[in-house]
Design an enzyme around this catalytic site. Structure first.
Site, PDB file in Angstrom:
ATOM      1  N   ASP A  62      30.437  38.490  57.130  1.00 52.13           N
ATOM      2  CA  ASP A  62      31.817  38.236  56.733  1.00 52.13           C
ATOM      3  C   ASP A  62      31.834  36.878  56.040  1.00 52.13           C
ATOM      4  OD1 ASP A  62      34.482  37.630  56.460  1.00 52.13           O
ATOM      5  OD2 ASP A  62      35.000  37.944  58.572  1.00 52.13           O
ATOM      6  N   ASN A  89      28.419  38.299  45.314  1.00 47.09           N
ATOM      7  CA  ASN A  89      29.261  39.336  44.731  1.00 47.09           C
ATOM      8  C   ASN A  89      30.515  39.659  45.543  1.00 47.09           C
ATOM      9  OD1 ASN A  89      29.671  41.891  42.951  1.00 47.09           O
ATOM     10  ND2 ASN A  89      29.583  42.689  45.049  1.00 47.09           N
ATOM     11  N   SER A 150      34.489  36.960  36.321  1.00 46.62           N
ATOM     12  CA  SER A 150      35.350  37.996  35.743  1.00 46.62           C
ATOM     13  C   SER A 150      35.866  37.559  34.379  1.00 46.62           C
ATOM     14  CB  SER A 150      36.549  38.253  36.667  1.00 46.62           C
ATOM     15  OG  SER A 150      37.501  39.110  36.049  1.00 46.62           O
ATOM     16  N   TYR A 163      44.301  36.248  41.140  1.00 42.69           N
ATOM     17  CA  TYR A 163      42.924  36.670  40.897  1.00 42.69           C
ATOM     18  C   TYR A 163      42.269  35.811  39.817  1.00 42.69           C
ATOM     19  CZ  TYR A 163      38.961  39.757  39.955  1.00 42.69           C
ATOM     20  OH  TYR A 163      37.696  40.259  39.785  1.00 42.69           O
ATOM     21  N   VAL A 196      35.872  47.183  35.407  1.00 40.90           N
ATOM     22  CA  VAL A 196      34.717  47.989  35.800  1.00 40.90           C
ATOM     23  C   VAL A 196      35.193  49.206  36.581  1.00 40.90           C
ATOM     24  CG1 VAL A 196      32.489  47.977  36.998  1.00 40.90           C
ATOM     25  CG2 VAL A 196      33.336  45.882  35.898  1.00 40.90           C
TER      26      VAL A 196
END
Length: 274
Positions: A62, A89, A150, A163, A196
Site C-alpha cells: 500500500d 506506477n 501523464s 489529477y 490509455v
C-alpha cells in the site's frame, strides 16, 4: 565492459530484478509482463498482489503506508538481495474542476500519486544502489526508476484539475530525483501517456450517459484517432528502464498519440462529401 549492442533484443533485462507498483492491472500489469518477457525477475507490488500472473512475484504493498512499502521492499531484498529497476506506477484518477473535490479528496489523490511515489523510491534506493554495485565491473551499468506521469502534466485538460496537479508534481519530482541520484548510477525518467485503454478508463466510459459517444470523443482527442494501449506504454517504460537508454535521465517521454505536440488542421472531407 558490456556494450548495449552485445545485448540480445528482447532479453536486455536478463539477470535483472524489477519492481512495479500498481503492477496487478492496467499499465502496471502490461509493464510487468513486458519486463518479464524481456528477461527480468519481476516483483508486482500491489494492494491485490494475489492477482499477479504466474511467473511474477507478488508482494502486498500500500503506497500510502510507509510501513507497508518498507515491508515490501525488505521482502524483495530478502528474496533477491538487490533491485535494478523500479517502475513507480501506482496511481488513482480524479475528475472535476477545483470546485468539485474537497480537501479530503485532494489529500487522498496526492498521497497516492505523489507521496506514494516518493515512499516507494525512498525504500527502493538502497536496493537500487546494491544493483549498481553488483554490476560494478560494467561502467555503463545503471539502475533505473521510471515514474508513470501523464499528458495531464503538460496539457491543460478539462475536468482534471486535481489529477493534473498530481501529475505535474510527478514531472517535477522526476527531474529532481534525476538530479539527486545520477551520480549514484540511478537514472530517473517518466512516461507521459495520453488516454490509455485501461480498466479505469473503461469504468469512466461505462458511467457516462452515452458510453459510445464518450469513447468516440476520447478517440478524437488524440491525433492518431484512437486510445493508447497499455502495451505501448509498457514498451516505452522498458526502453527508459533498459540499457539502450543508458544516457537518458531527467526526461519525460510522451506516449500520447501526438496529443501534446501536434496541432492538426481539421480533416478534409472525402471527395464528394458536403
Amino acid at each position: 565492459m558490456t556494450q548495449t549492442s552485445d545485448l540480445p533484443r528482447g532479453g536486455e533485462f536478463r539477470g535483472l530484478v524489477a519492481a512495479v507498483t500498481g503492477g496487478a492491472s492496467g499499465i502496471g500489469l502490461a509493464t510487468a509482463r513486458e519486463l518479464a518477457a524481456r528477461g527480468a525477475e519481476v516483483c508486482v507490488l500491489d494492494l491485490n498482489a494475489d492477482a499477479a500472473p504466474a511467473g511474477l512475484h507478488g508482494f502486498t504493498c500500500d503506497v500510502t503506508d510507509r510501513a507497508s512499502v518498507q515491508t515490501a521492499f525488505a521482502a524483495i531484498d530478502q528474496r533477491f538481495g538487490r533491485l535494478d529497476v523500479l517502475v513507480n506506477n501506482a496511481g488513482i484518477g480524479a475528475q472535476g474542476t477545483v470546485e468539485d473535490n474537497d480537501d479530503a479528496e485532494w489529500a487522498r489523490v496526492l498521497d497516492v500519486n505523489v507521496t506514494g511515489m516518493a515512499r516507494a523510491a525512498a525504500a527502493a534506493l538502497p536496493l537500487l544502489r546494491k544493483g549498481v554495485a553488483a554490476r560494478a565491473g560494467d561502467a555503463s551499468a545503471t539502475a533505473a526508476i521510471v515514474n508513470t506521469c501523464s499528458i495531464a502534466a503538460t496539457a491543460g485538460l478539462p475536468q482534471r484539475a486535481l489529477y493534473s496537479a498530481s501529475k505535474g508534481a510527478v514531472l517535477g519530482l522526476t527531474r529532481a530525483m534525476a538530479a539527486d541520484h545520477i551520480r549514484e548510477g540511478v537514472r530517473v525518467n517518466c512516461v507521459n501517456p495520453g488516454t490509455v485503454d485501461t480498466p479505469w478508463v473503461g469504468r469512466l466510459l461505462d458511467a457516462a450517459a452515452d458510453p459510445a459517444a464518450e469513447r468516440a470523443a476520447l478517440n478524437a482527442r488524440q491525433p492518431t484517432g484512437r486510445l493508447v494501449s497499455a502495451e505501448e506504454v509498457a514498451a516505452a517504460v522498458c526502453y527508459l528502464a533498459g540499457p539502450y537508454a543508458g544516457a537518458t535521465t531527467g526526461t519525460d517521454l510522451a506516449v500520447d498519440g501526438g496529443m501534446q505536440g501536434l496541432r492538426l488542421r481539421p480533416a478534409e472531407p472525402a471527395d464528394g462529401a458536403e
